[in-house]
Design an enzyme around this catalytic site. Structure first.
Site, PDB file in Angstrom:
ATOM      1  N   ASP A 142      43.017  -7.993 -21.461  1.00 50.03           N
ATOM      2  CA  ASP A 142      43.819  -6.769 -21.392  1.00 50.03           C
ATOM      3  C   ASP A 142      45.079  -6.999 -22.224  1.00 50.03           C
ATOM      4  O   ASP A 142      45.986  -7.724 -21.817  1.00 50.03           O
ATOM      5  CB  ASP A 142      44.177  -6.476 -19.921  1.00 50.03           C
ATOM      6  CG  ASP A 142      45.096  -5.270 -19.773  1.00 50.03           C
ATOM      7  OD1 ASP A 142      45.365  -4.580 -20.778  1.00 50.03           O
ATOM      8  OD2 ASP A 142      45.550  -5.024 -18.633  1.00 50.03           O
ATOM      9  N   LEU A 170      52.362  -8.002 -22.286  1.00 43.86           N
ATOM     10  CA  LEU A 170      51.633  -9.242 -21.986  1.00 43.86           C
ATOM     11  C   LEU A 170      50.137  -9.076 -22.240  1.00 43.86           C
ATOM     12  O   LEU A 170      49.579  -7.984 -22.060  1.00 43.86           O
ATOM     13  CB  LEU A 170      51.832  -9.634 -20.510  1.00 43.86           C
ATOM     14  CG  LEU A 170      53.271  -9.861 -20.013  1.00 43.86           C
ATOM     15  CD1 LEU A 170      53.282 -10.110 -18.504  1.00 43.86           C
ATOM     16  CD2 LEU A 170      53.939 -11.019 -20.739  1.00 43.86           C
ATOM     17  N   GLU A 203      41.529   1.674 -21.648  1.00 42.91           N
ATOM     18  CA  GLU A 203      42.462   0.993 -20.733  1.00 42.91           C
ATOM     19  C   GLU A 203      42.397   1.498 -19.284  1.00 42.91           C
ATOM     20  O   GLU A 203      42.287   0.710 -18.338  1.00 42.91           O
ATOM     21  CB  GLU A 203      43.880   1.176 -21.287  1.00 42.91           C
ATOM     22  CG  GLU A 203      44.962   0.585 -20.416  1.00 42.91           C
ATOM     23  CD  GLU A 203      46.367   0.891 -20.927  1.00 42.91           C
ATOM     24  OE1 GLU A 203      46.498   1.604 -21.960  1.00 42.91           O
ATOM     25  OE2 GLU A 203      47.325   0.441 -20.287  1.00 42.91           O
ATOM     26  N   THR A 254      54.533  -2.211 -18.795  1.00 43.38           N
ATOM     27  CA  THR A 254      55.699  -1.945 -19.645  1.00 43.38           C
ATOM     28  C   THR A 254      56.245  -0.576 -19.257  1.00 43.38           C
ATOM     29  O   THR A 254      57.445  -0.387 -19.035  1.00 43.38           O
ATOM     30  CB  THR A 254      55.276  -1.957 -21.135  1.00 43.38           C
ATOM     31  OG1 THR A 254      54.515  -3.141 -21.380  1.00 43.38           O
ATOM     32  CG2 THR A 254      56.490  -1.912 -22.045  1.00 43.38           C
ATOM     33  N   GLY A 273      59.142  -2.683 -18.810  1.00 42.70           N
ATOM     34  CA  GLY A 273      59.844  -2.702 -20.100  1.00 42.70           C
ATOM     35  C   GLY A 273      61.269  -2.184 -19.958  1.00 42.70           C
ATOM     36  O   GLY A 273      62.203  -2.679 -20.607  1.00 42.70           O
ATOM     37  N   MET A 324      63.398  -4.932 -18.547  1.00 41.01           N
ATOM     38  CA  MET A 324      63.770  -5.924 -19.556  1.00 41.01           C
ATOM     39  C   MET A 324      64.807  -5.364 -20.530  1.00 41.01           C
ATOM     40  O   MET A 324      65.797  -6.023 -20.857  1.00 41.01           O
ATOM     41  CB  MET A 324      62.519  -6.369 -20.345  1.00 41.01           C
ATOM     42  CG  MET A 324      61.381  -6.891 -19.506  1.00 41.01           C
ATOM     43  SD  MET A 324      61.831  -8.247 -18.446  1.00 41.01           S
ATOM     44  CE  MET A 324      61.747  -9.613 -19.594  1.00 41.01           C
TER      45      MET A 324
HETATM   46  P1  ATP Z   1      51.351  -1.599 -20.505  1.00 38.47           P
HETATM   47  O1  ATP Z   1      50.236  -1.628 -19.494  1.00 38.47           O
HETATM   48  O2  ATP Z   1      52.420  -0.627 -20.135  1.00 38.47           O
HETATM   49  O3  ATP Z   1      50.859  -1.462 -21.906  1.00 38.47           O
HETATM   50  P2  ATP Z   1      51.482  -4.468 -20.030  1.00 38.47           P
HETATM   51  O4  ATP Z   1      50.032  -4.392 -19.716  1.00 38.47           O
HETATM   52  O5  ATP Z   1      51.902  -5.477 -21.028  1.00 38.47           O
HETATM   53  O6  ATP Z   1      52.064  -3.040 -20.479  1.00 38.47           O
HETATM   54  P3  ATP Z   1      52.147  -5.791 -17.572  1.00 38.47           P
HETATM   55  O7  ATP Z   1      51.628  -7.050 -18.163  1.00 38.47           O
HETATM   56  O8  ATP Z   1      51.463  -5.259 -16.373  1.00 38.47           O
HETATM   57  O9  ATP Z   1      52.280  -4.670 -18.674  1.00 38.47           O
HETATM   58  O10 ATP Z   1      53.692  -5.951 -17.185  1.00 38.47           O
HETATM   59  C1  ATP Z   1      54.674  -6.221 -18.179  1.00 38.47           C
HETATM   60  C2  ATP Z   1      55.979  -6.503 -17.468  1.00 38.47           C
HETATM   61  O11 ATP Z   1      55.867  -7.717 -16.712  1.00 38.47           O
HETATM   62  C3  ATP Z   1      57.173  -6.751 -18.383  1.00 38.47           C
HETATM   63  O12 ATP Z   1      57.734  -5.555 -18.828  1.00 38.47           O
HETATM   64  C4  ATP Z   1      58.110  -7.541 -17.478  1.00 38.47           C
HETATM   65  O13 ATP Z   1      58.881  -6.690 -16.654  1.00 38.47           O
HETATM   66  C5  ATP Z   1      57.133  -8.309 -16.572  1.00 38.47           C
HETATM   67  N1  ATP Z   1      56.973  -9.749 -16.920  1.00 38.47           N
HETATM   68  C6  ATP Z   1      56.451 -10.647 -16.063  1.00 38.47           C
HETATM   69  N2  ATP Z   1      56.461 -11.862 -16.610  1.00 38.47           N
HETATM   70  C7  ATP Z   1      56.997 -11.747 -17.844  1.00 38.47           C
HETATM   71  C8  ATP Z   1      57.281 -12.661 -18.914  1.00 38.47           C
HETATM   72  N3  ATP Z   1      57.040 -13.952 -18.800  1.00 38.47           N
HETATM   73  N4  ATP Z   1      57.823 -12.173 -20.048  1.00 38.47           N
HETATM   74  C9  ATP Z   1      58.072 -10.867 -20.191  1.00 38.47           C
HETATM   75  N5  ATP Z   1      57.837  -9.955 -19.205  1.00 38.47           N
HETATM   76  C10 ATP Z   1      57.312 -10.389 -18.056  1.00 38.47           C
HETATM   77 MG    MG Z   2      48.863  -2.915 -18.826  1.00 32.05          MG
END
Ligand code: ATP
Ligand code: MG
Length: 294
Positions: free
Chosen positions: A10, A15, A75, A104, A127, A130
């Site tokens: 994913d 991330l 997604e 995010t 996001g 952050m």
């Molecule tokens: P989206 O689904 O909106 O495209 P994503 O899948 O990347 O984004 P997640 O992985 O669920 O989203 O969550 C991202 C969030 O996790 C970041 O915005 C932050 O708040 C948090 N986070 C947790 N660990 C970290 C890390 N090591 N570095 C950056 N952010 C982190």
């Molecule tokens: Mg996501």
């Protein structure tokens, strides 16, 4: 091709989450997306010759750099599929619920046994945490933001209902937030610690997400709101906010172990050659799975 491995990926806005399936066991991994070249290098090195399925907003971008037989999946479909499987093993008695994915940004879905619908979305999410934390405090590190938020107090920054209705009984509970951040302007002489600012950011994001999720739950006739997403994975203050504020809004909060991997799990589940009953067994004993985090 090595057929013993399957991998669901994913690739989100912040991330990249990976779930490996090997010999009846699940392995989890997260990578920071910002450093895309490192991620690509990792994917190429580790995933050569394996069955892959990729999902997430950045799936197309990464797909070009993966083996040509790599599958792609939408997604929302992948997230709901994975979450449904996690719910089946962790809360088997609940048949329809609201899924709030705090990534995010935040997306909110209605999920039942037979269908899933994207019901709402909001730009406030991990996001925002952050970005706003960096703008206000200069802190960029996720763990530092989380630790500061947990230590901080919101009372010098947010205006509560009781602050406005001074000495009078308010029409709604006085402890509720009347306006996030408003006190910072109203009492401009006060110093606000970094921790307090981080707590106030978390408060604003958490309250907004809960409010909308509870309304969507009401709209779809659901009692349970299931919160997932990496923003919650180690952010105990945000988790606590969702846990406490959701009942205030008349709904029941739930959290899923490995919920942030829902999308990657969903992608994995669609790959050919996976024994569904062994996968179900592995889901049920997820706590014994190896978690390779960063
Ligand atoms: P989206 O689904 O909106 O495209 P994503 O899948 O990347 O984004 P997640 O992985 O669920 O989203 O969550 C991202 C969030 O996790 C970041 O915005 C932050 O708040 C948090 N986070 C947790 N660990 C970290 C890390 N090591 N570095 C950056 N952010 C982190
Ligand atoms: Mg996501």
């Amino acid at each position: 091709m090595d057929t013993s491995f399957r991998v669901g990926i994913d690739a989100g806005g912040t991330l990249v989450k990976l779930v490996y399936w090997s010999d009846g066991r699940l392995f989890f991994r997260k990578l920071v997306n910002r450093d895309a070249l490192n991620v690509l290098e990792h994917l190429r090195r580790d995933l050569e010759g394996k069955h892959l399925c990729i999902t997430g907003g950045k799936a197309d971008y990464y797909w070009q750099h993966l083996p040509p037989e790599t599958k792609k999946m939408a997604e929302f479909e992948a997230t709901c599929l994975g979450a449904r499987e996690l719910m089946a093993s962790q809360h088997p008695d609940i048949s329809s619920w609201i899924l709030t994915n705090i990534g995010t940004g935040t997306s909110i879905h209605y999920v039942s046994q037979g269908e899933s619908v994207r019901a709402a979305g909001i730009g406030l999410g991990g996001g925002t945490l952050m970005g706003l934390a960096y703008l206000l405090t200069g802190i960029r590190d996720y763990d530092e933001i989380v630790a500061g938020s947990l230590r901080g107090q919101r009372s010098s920054i947010d205006i509560t209902v009781q602050d406005i209705y001074q000495g009078i009984t308010p029409p709604i509970p006085g402890h509720l937030t009347a306006s996030n951040f408003a006190k910072a302007w109203a009492q401009d002489e006060e110093e606000h610690s970094t921790d307090d600012q981080l707590a106030a950011i978390t408060g604003m994001i958490g309250e907004s997400i809960v409010t909308i999720s509870a309304q969507v739950a009401e709209q779809y006739g659901c009692q349970d709101v299931v919160y997932i997403g990496s923003t919650l994975s180690s952010h105990s203050h945000l988790k606590q906010m969702c846990a406490e504020y959701t009942p205030n809004r008349g709904k029941n909060p739930l959290f899923l172990h490995y919920g942030e991997f829902s999308g990657a799990l969903g992608a994995l589940m669609t790959l050919p050659g996976i024994d569904q009953s062994r996968l179900r067994q592995a889901f049920t004993s997820l706590n014994q799975a190896t978690n390779i985090d960063f």
